[in-house]
Each structure stands twice: as structure tokens, then as C-alpha cells.
Design a protein around this motif. Structure first.
Motif, PDB file in Angstrom:
ATOM      1  N   ARG A  71       0.470  -0.771 -22.847  1.00  0.00           N
ATOM      2  CA  ARG A  71       1.096   0.153 -22.621  1.00  0.00           C
ATOM      3  C   ARG A  71      -1.066   0.585 -23.149  1.00  0.00           C
ATOM      4  O   ARG A  71      -1.562   1.362 -21.899  1.00  0.00           O
ATOM      5  CB  ARG A  71       1.911   0.716 -22.854  1.00  0.00           C
ATOM      6  CG  ARG A  71       2.796   0.573 -22.132  1.00  0.00           C
ATOM      7  CD  ARG A  71       3.813   2.004 -22.165  1.00  0.00           C
ATOM      8  NE  ARG A  71       4.892   1.677 -21.154  1.00  0.00           N
ATOM      9  CZ  ARG A  71       5.511   2.441 -20.994  1.00  0.00           C
ATOM     10  NH1 ARG A  71       5.892   3.694 -21.307  1.00  0.00           N
ATOM     11  NH2 ARG A  71       7.306   2.441 -20.274  1.00  0.00           N
ATOM     12  N   ARG A 128      -1.010   5.221 -23.467  1.00  0.00           N
ATOM     13  CA  ARG A 128      -1.112   5.406 -21.809  1.00  0.00           C
ATOM     14  C   ARG A 128      -2.357   6.274 -21.013  1.00  0.00           C
ATOM     15  O   ARG A 128      -2.132   6.555 -20.375  1.00  0.00           O
ATOM     16  CB  ARG A 128      -0.416   5.177 -20.999  1.00  0.00           C
ATOM     17  CG  ARG A 128       0.732   4.386 -21.022  1.00  0.00           C
ATOM     18  CD  ARG A 128       1.614   4.402 -20.025  1.00  0.00           C
ATOM     19  NE  ARG A 128       1.476   4.017 -18.345  1.00  0.00           N
ATOM     20  CZ  ARG A 128       2.059   4.197 -18.110  1.00  0.00           C
ATOM     21  NH1 ARG A 128       3.600   4.593 -17.711  1.00  0.00           N
ATOM     22  NH2 ARG A 128       1.890   3.318 -16.725  1.00  0.00           N
ATOM     23  N   ARG A 206       5.099  13.241 -20.078  1.00  0.00           N
ATOM     24  CA  ARG A 206       5.465  11.082 -19.993  1.00  0.00           C
ATOM     25  C   ARG A 206       5.764   9.812 -20.953  1.00  0.00           C
ATOM     26  O   ARG A 206       3.969  10.464 -21.735  1.00  0.00           O
ATOM     27  CB  ARG A 206       3.935  10.162 -18.905  1.00  0.00           C
ATOM     28  CG  ARG A 206       4.275  11.366 -17.659  1.00  0.00           C
ATOM     29  CD  ARG A 206       3.095  10.786 -16.671  1.00  0.00           C
ATOM     30  NE  ARG A 206       2.752   9.160 -16.430  1.00  0.00           N
ATOM     31  CZ  ARG A 206       2.580   8.845 -15.410  1.00  0.00           C
ATOM     32  NH1 ARG A 206       1.118   9.201 -14.581  1.00  0.00           N
ATOM     33  NH2 ARG A 206       2.521   8.020 -15.095  1.00  0.00           N
ATOM     34  N   ARG A 255       6.069  -7.007 -14.701  1.00  0.00           N
ATOM     35  CA  ARG A 255       4.870  -5.839 -16.277  1.00  0.00           C
ATOM     36  C   ARG A 255       6.511  -5.595 -16.791  1.00  0.00           C
ATOM     37  O   ARG A 255       6.659  -4.409 -15.898  1.00  0.00           O
ATOM     38  CB  ARG A 255       4.107  -4.842 -15.682  1.00  0.00           C
ATOM     39  CG  ARG A 255       3.291  -3.972 -16.393  1.00  0.00           C
ATOM     40  CD  ARG A 255       2.092  -3.498 -15.713  1.00  0.00           C
ATOM     41  NE  ARG A 255       1.540  -3.453 -16.804  1.00  0.00           N
ATOM     42  CZ  ARG A 255       0.161  -1.944 -17.080  1.00  0.00           C
ATOM     43  NH1 ARG A 255       0.555  -1.390 -15.929  1.00  0.00           N
ATOM     44  NH2 ARG A 255      -0.020  -1.538 -17.836  1.00  0.00           N
ATOM     45  N   SER A 257       6.806  -3.577 -19.450  1.00  0.00           N
ATOM     46  CA  SER A 257       6.264  -2.020 -20.230  1.00  0.00           C
ATOM     47  C   SER A 257       6.147  -0.524 -19.880  1.00  0.00           C
ATOM     48  O   SER A 257       5.727   0.412 -19.890  1.00  0.00           O
ATOM     49  CB  SER A 257       4.911  -2.207 -21.071  1.00  0.00           C
ATOM     50  OG  SER A 257       3.609  -2.357 -19.946  1.00  0.00           O
ATOM     51  N   VAL A 258       6.574  -0.877 -17.836  1.00  0.00           N
ATOM     52  CA  VAL A 258       6.556   0.127 -16.695  1.00  0.00           C
ATOM     53  C   VAL A 258       8.473   0.379 -17.100  1.00  0.00           C
ATOM     54  O   VAL A 258       9.400  -0.160 -16.724  1.00  0.00           O
ATOM     55  CB  VAL A 258       5.596  -0.382 -15.813  1.00  0.00           C
ATOM     56  CG1 VAL A 258       4.631  -0.737 -16.363  1.00  0.00           C
ATOM     57  CG2 VAL A 258       6.481  -1.304 -15.348  1.00  0.00           C
ATOM     58  N   CYS A 259       7.990   2.141 -16.775  1.00  0.00           N
ATOM     59  CA  CYS A 259       8.982   2.761 -16.141  1.00  0.00           C
ATOM     60  C   CYS A 259      10.085   2.141 -14.939  1.00  0.00           C
ATOM     61  O   CYS A 259      11.442   2.331 -15.029  1.00  0.00           O
ATOM     62  CB  CYS A 259       9.164   4.117 -15.876  1.00  0.00           C
ATOM     63  SG  CYS A 259       8.586   4.643 -14.467  1.00  0.00           S
ATOM     64  N   ASN A 260       9.481   1.164 -14.081  1.00  0.00           N
ATOM     65  CA  ASN A 260      10.657   0.889 -13.016  1.00  0.00           C
ATOM     66  C   ASN A 260      10.676  -0.352 -12.987  1.00  0.00           C
ATOM     67  O   ASN A 260      11.025  -1.674 -11.804  1.00  0.00           O
ATOM     68  CB  ASN A 260       9.276   1.242 -11.468  1.00  0.00           C
ATOM     69  CG  ASN A 260       8.399   0.008 -11.793  1.00  0.00           C
ATOM     70  OD1 ASN A 260       7.630  -0.086 -12.314  1.00  0.00           O
ATOM     71  ND2 ASN A 260       7.415   0.972 -10.808  1.00  0.00           N
ATOM     72  N   SER A 261      10.132  -0.989 -14.474  1.00  0.00           N
ATOM     73  CA  SER A 261      11.113  -2.897 -15.115  1.00  0.00           C
ATOM     74  C   SER A 261      12.111  -2.892 -14.987  1.00  0.00           C
ATOM     75  O   SER A 261      12.956  -1.836 -15.251  1.00  0.00           O
ATOM     76  CB  SER A 261      10.029  -3.048 -15.805  1.00  0.00           C
ATOM     77  OG  SER A 261      11.108  -4.336 -16.625  1.00  0.00           O
ATOM     78  N   LEU A 316      11.567  -2.008 -21.897  1.00  0.00           N
ATOM     79  CA  LEU A 316      10.455  -2.309 -22.176  1.00  0.00           C
ATOM     80  C   LEU A 316       9.866  -2.971 -22.584  1.00  0.00           C
ATOM     81  O   LEU A 316       8.443  -3.660 -23.239  1.00  0.00           O
ATOM     82  CB  LEU A 316       9.269  -0.690 -22.215  1.00  0.00           C
ATOM     83  CG  LEU A 316      10.259   0.618 -21.366  1.00  0.00           C
ATOM     84  CD1 LEU A 316       9.956   1.642 -23.010  1.00  0.00           C
ATOM     85  CD2 LEU A 316       9.744   0.651 -20.368  1.00  0.00           C
ATOM     86  N   ARG A 373      10.287  -2.690  -8.657  1.00  0.00           N
ATOM     87  CA  ARG A 373       8.558  -2.189  -9.165  1.00  0.00           C
ATOM     88  C   ARG A 373       7.939  -1.163  -8.243  1.00  0.00           C
ATOM     89  O   ARG A 373       6.789  -1.190  -8.527  1.00  0.00           O
ATOM     90  CB  ARG A 373       8.310  -3.299  -9.698  1.00  0.00           C
ATOM     91  CG  ARG A 373       8.948  -3.930 -10.744  1.00  0.00           C
ATOM     92  CD  ARG A 373       7.442  -3.615 -11.740  1.00  0.00           C
ATOM     93  NE  ARG A 373       6.939  -3.792 -11.850  1.00  0.00           N
ATOM     94  CZ  ARG A 373       5.557  -2.949 -11.845  1.00  0.00           C
ATOM     95  NH1 ARG A 373       5.673  -1.930 -12.083  1.00  0.00           N
ATOM     96  NH2 ARG A 373       3.880  -3.601 -12.265  1.00  0.00           N
ATOM     97  N   ASP A 376       6.533   3.558  -7.008  1.00  0.00           N
ATOM     98  CA  ASP A 376       5.242   3.807  -7.780  1.00  0.00           C
ATOM     99  C   ASP A 376       4.515   4.577  -6.423  1.00  0.00           C
ATOM    100  O   ASP A 376       4.316   4.382  -5.021  1.00  0.00           O
ATOM    101  CB  ASP A 376       4.295   2.636  -7.664  1.00  0.00           C
ATOM    102  CG  ASP A 376       3.105   2.884  -9.108  1.00  0.00           C
ATOM    103  OD1 ASP A 376       3.021   3.064  -9.923  1.00  0.00           O
ATOM    104  OD2 ASP A 376       2.178   2.610  -7.573  1.00  0.00           O
TER     105      ASP A 376
END
Length: 419
Positions: A71, A128, A206, A255, A257-261, A316, A373, A376
Motif C-alpha cells: 500500500r 497509502r 481511511r 490485489r 491489500s485493498v478493501c474491495n478484495s 488484506l 473488485r 471503486d
């Protein structure tokens, strides 16, 4: 060194003044500065990437988890993506001045509700650096001044980025203080920022669950809660299993490490025997560690028995919780019990099942036969987002330009008096 309340208050006072100057600026002026900022990020990429390399090296030396280092890391491609995000924001409609609704009253007065900037927006975020640019661009376009409080691990990166953005704003005739870093690297600076009700109009945290919870519980400034992503994929009895396999792997591994994983996979028992061996093999091939219930562990000797901590986890990382459920309603019950209200996906060929899933999940976004994903701002065509709100007031889901405004009621009369 402990950051003084006066130092933090000073940047907020300057931001308040900058917001007043920025509010009436035309779209054309703002767009020219945004495009110039995009070019400046690329023109000064060497100094930005050098500063980021120092942050990354320090994080690695401190034993920071790989997901957090990812990140933190900027690359030429990611920097180019940040510049593209600014360009996309520049071509979006300016929400300021938009008439939300209006009517002519029986007494002849004209009444309309018009979008106006929020004022001063504080962003508290973790490692980030892309948030620095995304937030500045969206706030500038929506007429807001922004106070940026990133993590200590990204201080060199954020300082370099803000220096570039402020230089371009000033050169373009806009107040440089519309984009500022909050001074200090200790918790006191965050605490002081959270107490500036009246100077700061809204705070947007965030980061991880701990950061968001702390800001929500301690702040006297209004807070928009964002980002914790315990996202689910549910494979229905009527799913196309080839499609389900591709969606699951993409949602988990694209990916991590992102919140929508995606963090949890729920599989209908009627298709589990056919689907589990395929999806578990694919996840293992991708390096994913599976945390499963009894049914999953029975068919996968490599799976780790799941606990309540796994069902609640935003990993994550290359980990995924997997559970077999008896019905769509059981899947929804699991999601409502353990989910964070971010994004849920259903894979099904049944219109009835998809409609029931959509209406019962109670999340900010629901995907039908698509990866989590996709939640976004950029993929939604909103440009770079300020965050993904998981609460129901004042905004929910990806927060673009309209979500960074409030409204003013305007009444136009001709000597009208109340009798």
C-alpha cells in the motif's frame, strides 16, 4: 516531539480561509489546475519516487507486513495512474452549483436546493500515498480545502506530493492552503484535528478498523466512516461454476491489500461437492491459505479450521475464509452477522436469487456475477474516490464529487413578506 494544538489549529484556520476563496472559483479554473497537477506529478516523478523509496526502505527495516508495504509503495505506473485520476476528475461535471431540486411556490417565490462545498475536509489515512493525490484532486474540484493527515510511515512521500500540488495550485491562482498536511507524526496531532469542530467541517478516516473506530469514537468533528472491507462471494445453487471460479479467484487475488478484495467465500451445499475441489485447488495454486469450516476441511487437507476471528477478518493478505451454507438465506445471515457492509457478490443464473440477495444483504455495494473488485470510484466512472463509505449518512459506497458537497436552499422573491 509532541505536536501542539496551536500548530494544528493554525493549518485549520488557514484551510478555512482557503475554502472561502475556493468556493466561488469556476470549473474552468479548477480543471486547468487539476490538469497541471497531473503533469507536475510526472514531471517531478524522480523526487516523489525517491522520497517514497526512503519510506519503503524504512517500513521494510521495521518489519512492516508485506500488505502494508504494498500500500505504501509508489511505482512509475502507480504514479501515472494517480495523474490519470486527476485528469479524470478534471473532465467530470462540477457538482458545485448543481440544482438538486426546485419549484415555484404558490406565492410566486422561486425555491431551489443547490449543491455547495462542504468547506474544510480532513482526511486521516494510513500508508497509502495515492490517497494524498486522490483526496486533493476531489476536494479541489468540489470547492473544498483539504487537511491531510497520513501515517508517519509515508511522511516523506506525502510531503513530496503535497509540495508539488501546492506549487501548482499557487501558480494557477488558487490558494496553496487549500491543500495542506497536518503537522506532526504523533497521535496528539490526530487528536487535535478531531477536536476542531467549527474549523473542520468533516473528517474522513481511511484505513484499518482500529483507525476508523478511534476516529468515530473520539472525534467531535462529524465523521464519515469508510473502508473496512470484509467482502464476500456467494456461489448460489444456480451458479455457472466456471464463472464462479473465475470471479472468486479474481476477487481474492487481483490485489489483496485493498478493501474491495474478497475475504470470505460462501458456497451453497448443493454445488459444494462439484465446486469446492476446483476452487480450493485454484486458490492454493494462487498461494492463498484457506481457513475453512468442517465441510471445507473434509475435502482439503491443507485448509486450516476457521474460527469466528476468520469470519470477521479483513485479511488484506493471501488468506480466505471458506464456508458451506445450506441456502441463500443462510449466506445472507452469515454476511449480515460478520460482514462490514462494504461489498458482497453473488454468482447465480437465477434472477429471483439475485434480487433477493440484493434486497437482503444491506451493504454499500452488491455485485451480481461480477468481482467485488469493481467497487471503486474510478471503475464506477466517478474518477478517483475519497473513500468507500460503509455507513448510511451522509453518503454510502464510493464517494465521488457529489458526496463532497452539501446543499444550500435559495429562495428568490420580489419583496415577499411573511404574513
Amino acid at each position: 516531539m509532541i505536536t501542539s494544538a496551536e500548530a494544528v489549529r493554525d493549518v485549520a484556520v488557514r484551510a478555512k480561509a482557503a475554502a472561502a476563496l475556493l468556493a466561488p472559483v469556476s470549473r474552468g479554473e479548477k480543471d486547468r489546475v487539476l490538469l497541471a497537477m497531473a503533469e507536475a506529478l510526472l514531471a517531478r516523478s524522480a523526487e516523489i519516487l525517491a522520497a517514497n523509496a526512503e519510506d519503503v526502505a524504512a517500513a521494510q527495516a521495521a518489519g512492516t507486513p508485506a500488505a502494508m508495504v504494498d500500500r505504501l509503495t509508489l511505482t512509475p505506473a502507480r504514479l501515472s495512474g494517480m495523474a490519470d485520476g486527476l485528469r479524470q476528475v478534471a473532465v467530470l461535471d462540477d457538482p458545485v452549483g448543481e440544482v438538486v431540486r426546485g419549484r415555484l411556490l404558490p406565492n410566486g417565490m422561486e425555491l431551489r436546493q443547490v449543491r455547495v462545498p462542504l468547506g474544510v475536509v480532513g482526511i486521516i489515512y494510513e500508508a497509502r500515498p495515492n490517497v494524498t493525490v486522490d483526496a486533493a484532486g476531489l476536494c479541489l474540484k468540489s470547492g473544498n480545502a483539504v487537511l491531510l493527515r497520513g501515517s508517519a510511515s509515508a511522511v516523506r512521500s506525502n510531503t513530496a506530493l503535497v509540495e508539488v500540488l501546492r506549487d501548482v495550485a499557487a501558480a494557477g491562482g488558487l490558494p496553496a492552503d487549500a491543500v495542506q498536511l497536518v503537522p506532526g507524526l504523533d497521535h496528539d496531532s490526530v487528536k487535535h484535528l478531531m477536536r476542531l469542530r467549527g474549523l473542520v467541517d468533516v473528517l474522513i478516516p481511511r484505513g484499518g478498523a482500529g483507525l476508523i473506530r478511534a476516529v468515530v469514537e473520539e472525534s467531535t468533528v462529524p465523521v464519515i466512516e469508510t473502508g473496512v472491507g470484509n467482502c464476500h462471494v456467494y456461489v448460489d445453487v444456480d451458479a455457472d461454476l466456471d464463472q464462479a471460479l473465475a470471479i472468486t479467484v479474481n476477487a481474492k487475488t487481483h490485489r489483496v491489500s485493498v478493501c474491495n478484495s474478497a475475504e470470505t467465500l460462501l458456497v451453497h451445499r448443493a454445488v459444494a461437492q462439484r465446486f469446492l475441489p476446483r476452487v480450493l485447488a485454484a486458490l492454493h495454486d494462487a498461494g492463498v491459505a484457506v481457513h475453512g469450516d468442517e465441510a471445507v476441511c473434509a475435502v482439503d487437507q491443507h485448509a486450516v479450521p476457521a474460527t469466528d476471528d476468520d469470519w470477521a477478518a479483513e485479511y488484506l493478505s493471501l488468506d480466505m475464509a471458506v464456508r458451506v451454507v445450506d441456502s441463500l438465506d443462510d449466506a445472507v445471515a452469515h454476511i449480515r452477522r460478520w460482514g462490514s457492509g462494504h461489498t458482497e457478490a453473488i454468482v447465480t443464473r437465477s434472477l429471483r436469487a439475485s434480487r433477493r440477495f440484493i434486497t437482503t444483504c444491506d451493504s454499500a455495494a452488491v455485485m451480481v456475477n461480477a468481482s467485488t473488485r469493481f467497487t471503486d470510484g474510478e471503475r464506477f466512472g466517478m474518477g478517483a474516490e475519497i473513500g468507500i463509505s460503509t455507513q448510511k449518512l451522509h453518503a454510502r459506497g464510493p464517494m465521488g464529487l457529489p458526496e463532497l458537497t452539501s446543499t444550500t436552499w435559495v429562495g428568490v422573491g420580489d419583496g415577499h413578506l411573511v404574513s
